[in-house]
Each structure stands twice: as structure tokens, then as C-alpha cells.
Design an enzyme around this catalytic site. Structure first.
Site: not given
Ligand code: GLP
Length: 242
Positions: A137, A144
Site C-alpha cells: 500500500n 501507513e
């Protein structure tokens, strides 16, 4: 500036990167290395062990600072990043363990652990080379995708896609820690050079984000486009869209 090199095998990537580390450490024995875990750097670590055993690299004065650590598993757990680093590299080279730093994810006082790590980074940084893998991702370290990114060491809630990707190292997905302590983007962007290693088609989209010119906190790796010296080492599958 981003330089991308594409190789046929992980061994070729490791051989190339190994020479970069050899040159640096021979010229600068007290070099400071930002290190990463995950499967991507394993071949390079094997190569560094070979170079150390062949007496072509001396790690006795080298300092290392790792990107991240899971929260809530012991450092002796086979999936902790401290354990990984000892097994994959530190136990096999002539580095002094006191010179190796991994964030502390085992403490109750995680805020203190973040401050403590930031102090270490301030003392030993800027890093000569920051080694990175990349999440499917686009995460780097455990930074993140998010609306905002943090430049400092902090606690991160891991995304479902990260838990799924890392479940392969655990008996089941339920056992993957859901939080991690990670270096922020600050020390990565301040390091003199970044070396990013990615292999396999699952990384191709994340790698594409290095070539678009768009800086997107939903794809943290895209921030490397602002770094002056990034070397990206790929296999042909990861280089599919570049
Ligand atoms: C983990 C680590 C990252 C690593 C990424 C990719 O979540 N926190 O530092 O780069 O996953 O891992 P792999 O190299 O195994 O694909």
C-alpha cells in the site's frame, strides 16, 4: 532525485547494493545505517555477511538504527524486528550490539519509547544510507497511508492490507500485532542517501508512485520524490509500470 535500476534476480540486487555499502563503510568506518526488516533486504543482509566474513567490510564502528518494531511482542519473539535483525544480520557480523538500535515496542510507556528513539536519531543522525522496503500500500517503515503523515517517531495502527501482507510470517492473521512503533518520515528524508529495494509484482503499483511527480500522503513512498538522492533497486516484476 530518483535513480531506478532493474535487475533479473534478488542476488544481483544484493550484489549491487553490497558494493554501495562496502564503498561507504570503507571510506567512513563510523557510518550510520538506517536499516529495514521484511523480506526485501534479506538477500542484501546475506551479502553483507559474506563481505564481512571475507574481511571486505568492517562493521566494528558502524552504528545502525532500524525503522520500526511491532508493539506488544517480546524482543525474543521470532517475529519481532529485533529478533529478525539479530538473526538476519547482527549475529553474523562484527558489529557491536550496543551500536544497533531498534525501537522498543515492549514497554507500557510507548510515548516515552517514541521520545527516547527520537533522541537516539538526533544523536547519531543524519544517516548515511537509509535502507527501505515498501509495503504493497506504499507504506515505508510503518508509516501507513493517511490524510497526514508524521515526521517523528510515533505509534501507528496498522492497516488491514498490512496485517494481511505480514500474516505470512505468523500462524494466523489474528496473531499479527495491530500496532507498531515507527520512525517518522523526518529521518528518512534527512538521510544522505536512500536505497529502496522492491521485488515482485505486488510492489509494482507502489513503485509507480515514485515516478508520477505527485506527493500523496495516501501513498507515503511518494514523498521520496522530494529526496535528493534515492537509489531504487527492482526486479523486472516490481518495475512493471516504470
Ligand atoms: C513491513 C515493514 C516495512 C517493509 C514492508 C515490506 O510492514 N514494516 O519496513 O518494508 O513491510 O515488507 P516485505 O519486504 O516483506 O515485502
Amino acid at each position: 532525485m530518483i535513480e531506478i535500476k532493474v535487475f533479473e534476480t534478488q542476488q544481483e540486487i544484493a550484489a549491487y547494493a553490497g558494493e554501495v555499502y562496502k564503498k561507504l563503510i570503507n571510506e567512513k568506518p563510523h557510518a550510520v545505517l538506517g536499516l529495514a526488516t521484511g523480506s526485501s533486504p534479506i538477500s542484501l543482509y546475506k551479502r553483507l555477511i559474506e563481505l564481512n566474513q571475507a574481511k571486505e567490510i568492517d562493521f566494528s564502528n558502524v552504528v545502525t538504527v532500524n525503522l520500526d518494531e511491532y508493539v506488544g511482542i517480546e524482543s525474543t519473539h521470532s517475529q519481532s524486528y529485533r529478533y529478525f535483525m539479530n538473526e538476519q544480520l547482527f549475529n553474523h557480523i562484527n558489529i557491536s550490539k550496543e551500536n544497533t538500535h531498534v525501537p522498543n515496542g515492549q514497554t507500557q510507556d510507548l510515548e516515552h519509547a517514541c521520545h527516547e528513539y527520537e533522541e537516539i536519531i538526533d544523536q547519531v543522525g543524519p544517516f548515511d544510507i537509509q535502507l527501505l522496503g515498501v509495503g504493497v500500500n506504499g507504506h515505508i517503515g510503518f508509516n501507513e497511508p493517511s490524510l497526514t503523515l508524521n515526521s517523528l517517531t510515533h505509534i501507528e495502527d496498522l492497516k488491514t492490507s498490512t496485517l494481511e501482507a505480514n500474516a505470512r510470517f505468523f500462524d494466523s492473521i489474528e496473531q499479527v500485532p495491530t500496532k507498531a512503533i515507527t520512525m517518522g518520515l523526518g529521518p528518512i528524508m534527512k538521510s544522505k542517501q536512500v536505497i529502496l529495494i522492491a521485488t515482485g509484482e505486488s510492489k509494482a503499483n507502489a513503485i509507480k508512485a515514485l515516478t508520477t511527480g505527485i506527493i500523496d500522503p495516501q501513498c507515503p513512498v511518494s514523498f521520496l520524490q522530494l529526496h535528493p538522492n534515492v537509489l531504487v533497486l527492482l526486479d523486472t516484476a516490481a518495475a512493471k509500470y516504470v
